[in-house]
Write a protein that holds these residues in place. Structure first.
Motif, PDB file in Angstrom:
ATOM      1  N   LEU A  35       0.945  -1.024   0.073  1.00 59.19           N
ATOM      2  CA  LEU A  35       0.158   0.085   0.140  1.00 59.19           C
ATOM      3  C   LEU A  35       0.759   1.369  -0.046  1.00 59.19           C
ATOM      4  N   LEU A  36       1.844   1.107   0.761  1.00 57.98           N
ATOM      5  CA  LEU A  36       3.002   2.501   0.715  1.00 57.98           C
ATOM      6  C   LEU A  36       3.339   2.816  -0.608  1.00 57.98           C
ATOM      7  N   ILE A  37       3.759   1.706  -1.421  1.00 57.02           N
ATOM      8  CA  ILE A  37       4.328   2.052  -2.876  1.00 57.02           C
ATOM      9  C   ILE A  37       3.021   2.410  -3.644  1.00 57.02           C
ATOM     10  N   ALA A  38       1.994   1.784  -3.566  1.00 56.38           N
ATOM     11  CA  ALA A  38       0.693   2.306  -4.194  1.00 56.38           C
ATOM     12  C   ALA A  38       0.254   3.693  -3.976  1.00 56.38           C
ATOM     13  N   LEU A  39       0.146   4.050  -2.791  1.00 47.38           N
ATOM     14  CA  LEU A  39       0.052   5.266  -2.375  1.00 47.38           C
ATOM     15  C   LEU A  39       1.047   6.536  -2.919  1.00 47.38           C
ATOM     16  N   ALA A  40       2.183   6.085  -2.647  1.00 43.24           N
ATOM     17  CA  ALA A  40       3.330   7.071  -3.481  1.00 43.24           C
ATOM     18  C   ALA A  40       3.216   7.305  -4.668  1.00 43.24           C
ATOM     19  N   ARG A  41       2.905   6.146  -5.423  1.00 42.72           N
ATOM     20  CA  ARG A  41       2.482   6.436  -6.842  1.00 42.72           C
ATOM     21  C   ARG A  41       1.247   7.253  -7.079  1.00 42.72           C
ATOM     22  N   ARG A  42       0.374   6.832  -6.609  1.00 39.02           N
ATOM     23  CA  ARG A  42      -1.163   7.496  -6.696  1.00 39.02           C
ATOM     24  C   ARG A  42      -1.056   8.986  -6.308  1.00 39.02           C
ATOM     25  N   ASN A  43      -0.101   9.333  -5.268  1.00 42.19           N
ATOM     26  CA  ASN A  43      -0.116  10.873  -4.755  1.00 42.19           C
ATOM     27  C   ASN A  43       1.040  11.348  -5.468  1.00 42.19           C
ATOM     28  N   GLY A  44       1.909  10.810  -5.994  1.00 42.28           N
ATOM     29  CA  GLY A  44       3.133  11.582  -6.496  1.00 42.28           C
ATOM     30  C   GLY A  44       3.931  12.204  -5.343  1.00 42.28           C
ATOM     31  N   VAL A  45       4.217  11.193  -4.522  1.00 36.12           N
ATOM     32  CA  VAL A  45       4.917  11.372  -3.312  1.00 36.12           C
ATOM     33  C   VAL A  45       6.269  10.554  -3.460  1.00 36.12           C
ATOM     34  N   ASP A  46       7.376  11.519  -3.565  1.00 38.97           N
ATOM     35  CA  ASP A  46       8.772  10.985  -3.713  1.00 38.97           C
ATOM     36  C   ASP A  46       9.318  10.263  -2.507  1.00 38.97           C
ATOM     37  N   ILE A  47       9.253   8.847  -2.470  1.00 41.93           N
ATOM     38  CA  ILE A  47       9.825   8.290  -1.420  1.00 41.93           C
ATOM     39  C   ILE A  47      11.345   7.542  -1.538  1.00 41.93           C
ATOM     40  N   VAL A  77       2.982   9.360   2.851  1.00 43.55           N
ATOM     41  CA  VAL A  77       2.434   8.897   1.526  1.00 43.55           C
ATOM     42  C   VAL A  77       0.839   9.071   1.595  1.00 43.55           C
ATOM     43  N   LEU A  78       0.266   9.335   2.931  1.00 45.20           N
ATOM     44  CA  LEU A  78      -1.205   9.432   3.104  1.00 45.20           C
ATOM     45  C   LEU A  78      -1.670  10.752   2.851  1.00 45.20           C
ATOM     46  N   ARG A  79      -2.469  10.874   1.903  1.00 44.01           N
ATOM     47  CA  ARG A  79      -2.833  12.358   1.509  1.00 44.01           C
ATOM     48  C   ARG A  79      -4.164  12.582   1.491  1.00 44.01           C
ATOM     49  N   GLU A  80      -5.022  11.772   1.043  1.00 41.26           N
ATOM     50  CA  GLU A  80      -6.658  11.967   0.728  1.00 41.26           C
ATOM     51  C   GLU A  80      -7.280  11.200   1.804  1.00 41.26           C
ATOM     52  N   GLU A  81      -8.388  11.386   1.849  1.00 39.48           N
ATOM     53  CA  GLU A  81      -9.261  10.947   2.754  1.00 39.48           C
ATOM     54  C   GLU A  81      -9.478   9.407   2.461  1.00 39.48           C
ATOM     55  N   GLN A  82      -9.681   8.939   1.129  1.00 44.41           N
ATOM     56  CA  GLN A  82      -9.489   7.794   0.585  1.00 44.41           C
ATOM     57  C   GLN A  82      -8.578   6.925   1.078  1.00 44.41           C
ATOM     58  N   ASP A  83      -7.306   7.427   1.257  1.00 41.92           N
ATOM     59  CA  ASP A  83      -5.986   6.678   1.576  1.00 41.92           C
ATOM     60  C   ASP A  83      -6.096   6.352   2.986  1.00 41.92           C
ATOM     61  N   PHE A  84      -6.687   7.038   3.818  1.00 38.56           N
ATOM     62  CA  PHE A  84      -7.046   6.978   5.395  1.00 38.56           C
ATOM     63  C   PHE A  84      -7.946   5.687   5.359  1.00 38.56           C
ATOM     64  N   TYR A  85      -9.137   5.785   4.399  1.00 42.79           N
ATOM     65  CA  TYR A  85      -9.934   4.924   4.368  1.00 42.79           C
ATOM     66  C   TYR A  85      -9.435   3.463   4.232  1.00 42.79           C
ATOM     67  N   GLY A 116       0.333  18.771   5.389  1.00 43.37           N
ATOM     68  CA  GLY A 116      -0.608  19.528   4.562  1.00 43.37           C
ATOM     69  C   GLY A 116      -2.112  18.878   4.611  1.00 43.37           C
ATOM     70  N   VAL A 117      -2.322  17.890   5.133  1.00 44.51           N
ATOM     71  CA  VAL A 117      -3.563  17.104   5.091  1.00 44.51           C
ATOM     72  C   VAL A 117      -4.484  17.394   5.953  1.00 44.51           C
ATOM     73  N   PRO A 118      -5.810  17.821   5.788  1.00 44.66           N
ATOM     74  CA  PRO A 118      -6.725  18.427   6.722  1.00 44.66           C
ATOM     75  C   PRO A 118      -7.130  17.515   7.499  1.00 44.66           C
ATOM     76  N   LEU A 119      -7.357  18.078   8.697  1.00 47.18           N
ATOM     77  CA  LEU A 119      -7.985  16.881   9.930  1.00 47.18           C
ATOM     78  C   LEU A 119      -9.044  16.144   9.594  1.00 47.18           C
ATOM     79  N   ALA A 120     -10.005  16.858   8.773  1.00 50.28           N
ATOM     80  CA  ALA A 120     -11.280  16.387   8.448  1.00 50.28           C
ATOM     81  C   ALA A 120     -11.158  15.063   7.432  1.00 50.28           C
ATOM     82  N   ALA A 121      -9.975  15.127   6.654  1.00 56.64           N
ATOM     83  CA  ALA A 121      -9.841  14.198   5.704  1.00 56.64           C
ATOM     84  C   ALA A 121      -9.253  12.790   6.556  1.00 56.64           C
TER      85      ALA A 121
END
Ligand SMILES: [Zn+2]
Length: 346
Positions: A35-47, A77-85, A116-121
């Motif tokens: 999931l780490l690698i998948a989310l890094a790709r999906r969110n364009g996070v350089d790890i 790599v966790l950026r969007e509400e969907q990532d946390f879900y 930079g991720v909102p608490l609500a997300a």
């Protein structure tokens, strides 16, 4: 006479089907390399690791500090509400597979806010997955907001109020780098949490000294100690923990991965139980430490020559220590008793 291998196999079978409760689990610590690698790709996070194998190799640690570097990098790599879900639902699916009936999860909002991720997300994704797991799999849960003790305590109260306004917070905790960050730094926010009727726990006595456990009890007024394995260095502290029935949420695989103990057979869990402490076993950050709750229980019990009866005791302790209603506790205890009776020939 039954061989040792058969006895150990019998214990593993017993533990796998045993109804369980988990009380010390960081949701960010369930981020598997896939999931780490998948989310890094999906969110364009350089790890620094580009493959699952490279990420797995990086999950080797010398101590708490070296782990936290990898852990916070993973959390980036966790950026969007969907990532946390997705992260939370993947853990809840593990709970279903491992017969975990009730779980209490920590999350680290300050890390995500700093990214930079909102608490609500963050909370929206986690809470939606917890609701779905309760509806579909009947797994109850509680969410505990952790403050990172190596950060400035000043903004903690405002963050707690924002989180409570979003809903779904059962309590607060204290985690991250323990040494040099005594519990008393966070006295104010723990006082406010108590006045709001929230539960309170703190990591203490993992790498830090017994004095930090005393502070967590006397200054933060916590109801449970997370880790707490160093309490055995102080007999007066052990008496206090026993007399007040303060549960310890012990995480054996974590302790070995972070070199608190050199190997499982050296772990003091057997001595903690003998001292009359209310001990529970938990997985802490299972994606990083080599196993979820069943693996922690099986590995620890077999390394310390403990029995199926000890496994039942550990789970009864966890039910008693859980932050759920008395009705839910009765139901969890009934499941445990029935399971114990059904397996009594073991
Ligand atoms: Zn922890």
């Amino acid at each position: 006479m039954e061989s040792m291998t058969n006895i150990k196999r019998g214990l593993a079978d017993f533990v796998e089907d045993l109804p369980k409760v988990e009380l010390h689990l960081h949701i960010e610590g369930t981020l598997e390399p896939e999931l780490l690698i998948a989310l890094a790709r999906r969110n364009g996070v350089d790890i620094p690791y580009k493959t699952i194998a490279a990420a797995r190799t990086a999950y080797q640690f010398e101590d708490l500090q070296s782990f936290l570097k990898v852990y916070y990098l993973g959390a980036s790599v966790l950026r969007e509400e969907q990532d946390f879900y997705e992260l939370t639902l993947a853990y809840m699916a593990r709970c279903k597979a491992q017969q975990i009936r009730h779980t209490e999860l920590f999350f680290d909002p300050q890390t995500h806010l700093a990214n930079g991720v909102p608490l609500a997300a963050v909370m929206g994704g986690i809470n939606a997955a917890l609701r779905d797991a309760e509806r579909d799999w009947h797994i109850s849960s509680a969410l505990i907001l952790c403050f990172e003790r190596d950060r400035d305590p000043e903004p903690a109260v405002a963050l707690l109020e924002r989180a409570c306004a979003l809903g779904g917070i059962a309590g607060i905790g204290l985690d991250s780098a323990e040494l040099g960050n005594p519990p008393e730094k966070f006295q104010e926010v723990f006082k406010v949490a108590k006045s709001m009727g929230l539960h309170r726990v703190a990591h203490a006595g993992e790498e830090g000294p017994p004095a930090y456990i005393w502070q967590a009890l006397d200054v933060l007024d916590v109801e449970r100690i997370d880790h707490g394995v160093r309490c055995l260095e102080d007999p007066a502290l052990v008496r206090r923990l026993v007399d007040d029935r303060i549960p310890l949420t012990v995480c054996p695989f974590s302790n070995v991965a972070l070199k608190v103990f050199s190997q499982l057979s050296e772990h003091n869990l057997g001595r903690l139980l003998k001292a009359g402490l209310s001990v529970t076993i938990n997985s802490d950050d299972p994606a990083y430490f080599g196993g979820y709750l069943s693996e922690n229980l099986i590995g620890t019990l077999s390394s310390l020559d403990l029995t199926a009866q000890d496994a039942l005791l550990l789970e009864r302790n966890a039910v008693a220590a859980a932050f759920c209603t008395d009705q839910r506790k009765q139901s969890l205890l009934r499941d445990l008793d029935q399971y114990g009776v059904s397996q009594q020939n073991l």
